[in-house]
Design a protein around this motif. Sequence first.
Motif, mmCIF file in Angstrom:
data_model
loop_
_atom_site.group_PDB
_atom_site.id
_atom_site.type_symbol
_atom_site.label_atom_id
_atom_site.label_comp_id
_atom_site.label_asym_id
_atom_site.label_seq_id
_atom_site.Cartn_x
_atom_site.Cartn_y
_atom_site.Cartn_z
ATOM 1 N N UNK A 156 0.843 -1.197 0.000
ATOM 2 C CA UNK A 156 0.000 0.000 0.000
ATOM 3 C C UNK A 156 0.877 1.247 0.000
ATOM 4 N N UNK A 157 0.321 2.321 -0.519
ATOM 5 C CA UNK A 157 0.982 3.625 -0.514
ATOM 6 C C UNK A 157 -0.001 4.654 0.018
ATOM 7 N N UNK A 158 0.489 5.532 0.885
ATOM 8 C CA UNK A 158 -0.349 6.594 1.417
ATOM 9 C C UNK A 158 0.244 7.939 1.017
ATOM 10 N N UNK A 159 -0.557 8.734 0.312
ATOM 11 C CA UNK A 159 -0.182 10.104 -0.036
ATOM 12 C C UNK A 159 -0.802 11.021 1.006
ATOM 13 N N UNK A 160 0.046 11.703 1.795
ATOM 14 C CA UNK A 160 -0.455 12.475 2.930
ATOM 15 C C UNK A 160 -0.394 13.981 2.688
ATOM 16 N N UNK A 161 -1.400 14.647 3.203
ATOM 17 C CA UNK A 161 -1.383 16.105 3.379
ATOM 18 C C UNK A 161 -1.441 16.905 2.078
ATOM 19 N N UNK A 162 -1.903 16.304 0.992
ATOM 20 C CA UNK A 162 -2.024 17.038 -0.254
ATOM 21 C C UNK A 162 -3.298 17.860 -0.312
ATOM 22 N N UNK A 163 -3.291 18.871 -1.146
ATOM 23 C CA UNK A 163 -4.499 19.645 -1.435
ATOM 24 C C UNK A 163 -5.167 18.994 -2.638
ATOM 25 N N UNK A 164 -6.291 18.351 -2.425
ATOM 26 C CA UNK A 164 -6.903 17.449 -3.406
ATOM 27 C C UNK A 164 -7.867 18.201 -4.324
ATOM 28 N N UNK A 165 -7.620 18.113 -5.603
ATOM 29 C CA UNK A 165 -8.543 18.577 -6.643
ATOM 30 C C UNK A 165 -9.116 17.306 -7.281
ATOM 31 N N UNK A 166 -10.237 16.839 -6.768
ATOM 32 C CA UNK A 166 -10.690 15.502 -7.167
ATOM 33 C C UNK A 166 -11.535 15.483 -8.437
ATOM 34 N N UNK A 167 -11.927 16.647 -8.949
ATOM 35 C CA UNK A 167 -12.756 16.791 -10.145
ATOM 36 C C UNK A 167 -14.163 16.229 -9.962
ATOM 37 N N UNK A 168 -14.537 16.055 -8.688
ATOM 38 C CA UNK A 168 -15.919 15.762 -8.319
ATOM 39 C C UNK A 168 -16.500 16.995 -7.624
ATOM 40 N N UNK A 169 -15.688 17.555 -6.730
ATOM 41 C CA UNK A 169 -16.052 18.780 -6.015
ATOM 42 C C UNK A 169 -15.321 19.966 -6.629
ATOM 43 N N UNK A 170 -16.023 21.081 -6.802
ATOM 44 C CA UNK A 170 -15.405 22.263 -7.395
ATOM 45 C C UNK A 170 -14.249 22.776 -6.532
ATOM 46 N N UNK A 171 -14.428 22.765 -5.222
ATOM 47 C CA UNK A 171 -13.420 23.324 -4.333
ATOM 48 C C UNK A 171 -12.443 22.236 -3.872
ATOM 49 N N UNK A 172 -11.151 22.536 -3.852
ATOM 50 C CA UNK A 172 -10.168 21.570 -3.343
ATOM 51 C C UNK A 172 -10.231 21.464 -1.826
ATOM 52 N N UNK A 173 -9.620 20.407 -1.279
ATOM 53 C CA UNK A 173 -9.633 20.181 0.163
ATOM 54 C C UNK A 173 -8.386 19.383 0.536
ATOM 55 N N UNK A 174 -7.995 19.461 1.785
ATOM 56 C CA UNK A 174 -6.827 18.721 2.268
ATOM 57 C C UNK A 174 -7.248 17.339 2.760
ATOM 58 N N UNK A 225 -13.847 24.529 -15.145
ATOM 59 C CA UNK A 225 -14.187 23.884 -16.409
ATOM 60 C C UNK A 225 -12.924 23.586 -17.230
ATOM 61 N N UNK A 226 -11.923 24.465 -17.142
ATOM 62 C CA UNK A 226 -10.665 24.222 -17.853
ATOM 63 C C UNK A 226 -9.953 23.003 -17.286
ATOM 64 N N UNK A 227 -9.991 22.835 -15.957
ATOM 65 C CA UNK A 227 -9.419 21.630 -15.358
ATOM 66 C C UNK A 227 -10.204 20.383 -15.778
ATOM 67 N N UNK A 228 -11.516 20.491 -15.787
ATOM 68 C CA UNK A 228 -12.338 19.360 -16.242
ATOM 69 C C UNK A 228 -12.008 18.989 -17.682
ATOM 70 N N UNK A 229 -11.606 19.981 -18.481
ATOM 71 C CA UNK A 229 -11.336 19.759 -19.904
ATOM 72 C C UNK A 229 -10.088 18.941 -20.156
ATOM 73 N N UNK A 230 -9.271 18.718 -19.111
ATOM 74 C CA UNK A 230 -8.091 17.853 -19.275
ATOM 75 C C UNK A 230 -8.102 16.695 -18.269
ATOM 76 N N UNK A 231 -9.266 16.451 -17.652
ATOM 77 C CA UNK A 231 -9.378 15.346 -16.692
ATOM 78 C C UNK A 231 -10.664 14.551 -16.935
ATOM 79 N N UNK A 232 -11.741 14.927 -16.251
ATOM 80 C CA UNK A 232 -12.954 14.114 -16.300
ATOM 81 C C UNK A 232 -13.673 14.209 -17.643
ATOM 82 N N UNK A 233 -13.634 15.382 -18.300
ATOM 83 C CA UNK A 233 -14.336 15.486 -19.589
ATOM 84 C C UNK A 233 -13.727 14.586 -20.659
#
Length: 379
Positions: free
Chosen positions: A1-19, A325-333
């Motif tokens: 397993x690998x754990x990525x800790x303490x990042x600011x997450x842009x998950x492309x599900x929620x508009x706002x990022x979170x830690x 929307x620009x981020x979505x244009x290179x990820x989820x879209x």
Amino acid sequence: MTLLKNGCIHDMVNREPYNADILIEDGKIRAIGHDLPEDGEVIDLSGLDVYPGFIDAHSHIGLAGTGIGYECIDYNEMSDICSPQVRAIDSFDPFDRSLKTAAKAGVTTVATGPGSADVLGGTWIAVKTTGVCADDMVVRDPVAMKCAFGENPKRCYKDRGASARMSTAAHFRNMMYQAKEYLAKKEAAGDDIFKKPAYNQKCEALIPVLKKEIPLKAHAHQANDILTAIRLAKEFDVNLTLEHVTEGHLIADKLAENSQYPMAVGPTFSHASKYELQNISWQTPGILSSKGCQVSIVTDHPFSLEEYLPIYAGLAAKAGMDRYEALKAITINPAKHLLIDDRVGSLEPGKDADIVAYEGDPFEITSEVRLVLIDGKRV
């Protein structure tokens, strides 16, 4: 397993990022949250922004070669204006150096395939950008059937029976009607080998299109060519994605009426090298997105470079596109565009652990990629 800790997450599900932390196991995202198990490798991403691996919905990477000419130009079969039977996977070279460059830049999945010389050009694939065997890199094969309208088929076949846009459409219709008839006879014959039509490789290749298992992937820059692609898709009742869409902003309201067709806009970081590119603009993605269209931003590599895909999204944002929307244009879209959003395009439990961590804004040219994982493995 690998754990990525303490990042600011842009998950492309929620508009706002979170830690939060991301737990990875067997190449998949297992959980996103806090107080997750630290039983394996722990990577501290404090101060970094974390995104799903970037995705390009339209390129010719792996079929175009790098630093070489004819020997590795394998994305157009120009012996026949209708070549739906050819398959990108049979040309794809995992050792194209551009793939490694793309992966290090955080572009983890690309669609690649035949170019726009032919009216029907063959099937495309979606692949990860690391590996030594095409079969192991594939995310989906096929993802689409390439077709082309406008200047390219005219130029490539002007001396061989296709010198006008109407002849391009006529060749398309002829091949599609042949395939429809072939499929009808094949289905009517059932299991009776003596009643089945003689095997036809071209018609067989078009059956997944007619059954709506894959879309047509329509090269169209000029406004009238975009609308021709839509007209033909409706005539044959097939699914469609619109590729390049250079003059899409000129017919934005009409495209909004047809927003069921995903749109891949680009390459925009290029010279207007022919007439149908004269209205090229970084405003196009934002205008179409604001009208409710599903927009992906694409490189068309090698016609603009794969590793700068996030910079192109930044240029679209600079020209007025909503930043999210620009981020979505290179990820989820593009993931949705390619029918692979069940695996990639967002950071969610169960999806492939394709992750890129940035120091700085990925839209800014001076920002640095600090970590790239593809299927949970460090690139």
